[in-house]
Design an enzyme around this catalytic site. Structure first.
Site, short mmCIF file in Angstrom:
data_model
loop_
_atom_site.label_atom_id
_atom_site.label_comp_id
_atom_site.label_asym_id
_atom_site.label_seq_id
_atom_site.Cartn_x
_atom_site.Cartn_y
_atom_site.Cartn_z
N LYS A 44 0.82 -1.21 0.00
CA LYS A 44 0.00 0.00 0.00
C LYS A 44 0.86 1.26 0.00
O LYS A 44 0.33 2.36 -0.03
CB LYS A 44 -0.92 0.03 1.23
CG LYS A 44 -1.98 -1.05 1.24
CD LYS A 44 -2.97 -0.85 2.38
CE LYS A 44 -2.42 -1.22 3.72
NZ LYS A 44 -3.42 -1.18 4.81
N LYS A 46 2.77 2.10 2.55
CA LYS A 46 2.84 2.57 3.93
C LYS A 46 4.06 1.97 4.61
O LYS A 46 4.41 0.82 4.36
CB LYS A 46 1.61 2.15 4.73
CG LYS A 46 0.35 2.89 4.41
CD LYS A 46 -0.75 2.44 5.36
CE LYS A 46 -1.98 3.29 5.24
NZ LYS A 46 -2.99 2.91 6.25
#
Length: 154
Positions: A44, A46
């Site tokens: 993602k 992140k």
């Protein structure tokens, strides 16, 4: 017995996380939480500060939570709903509309985020503090070098 399911990264656990879990729990009798794995977070884009095992343990320690499992990909929500026989899927309002297709197998609820708190904001504050510290150290080094040069020690 109503089963509620929610997901999150839960990095730098804060009051917004607590309130989300409390509000989700209030919608039923059992609450299961998918905590994003480190590998999924990397997909993602992140970067979690706290590793998955610790984030999962923190979430599991919350009295409203009945079970925790790793979230490994975007598509597992449907199979998790079926596996856990979830009646309600709860997501934060920042995901509004993204999981409406799951309304065919359970009720999807989007809860408002807690105002004035987010992991992203906390990380930005840390980055700002770190930048300020770096600038301060660079200034100190520059001053020390200038002093050494003035005194012919360098």
């Amino acid at each position: 017995m109503t089963t509620v399911l929610t997901y999150g990264t839960f990095d730098l656990f804060h009051i917004g996380h607590v309130r989300l879990l409390q509000r989700a729990s209030a919608l039923g009798e059992r609450l299961y939480v998918g905590v994003s794995s480190d590998a999924f977070n990397a997909l993602k884009g992140k970067n979690s500060i706290i590793p998955y095992e610790q984030r999962a343990a923190i979430v599991a320690a919350i009295k409203e939570v009945d079970g925790v499992f790793p979230e490994e990909n975007w598509t597992q929500k449907k199979s998790d709903i079926e596996r856990l026989k979830a009646d309600i899927l709860v997501m934060g309002s920042d995901w509004e509309g993204r999981f409406d297709d799951l309304n065919t197998i359970c009720n999807v609820h989007y809860l408002p985020r807690t105002e004035d708190i987010s992991t992203t904001d906390i990380k930005k504050t840390f980055e700002k503090i770190n930048r300020q510290q770096i600038v301060s150290l660079e200034n100190q080094l520059r001053n020390a070098r200038d002093t050494l040069l003035r005194n012919n020690l360098l």
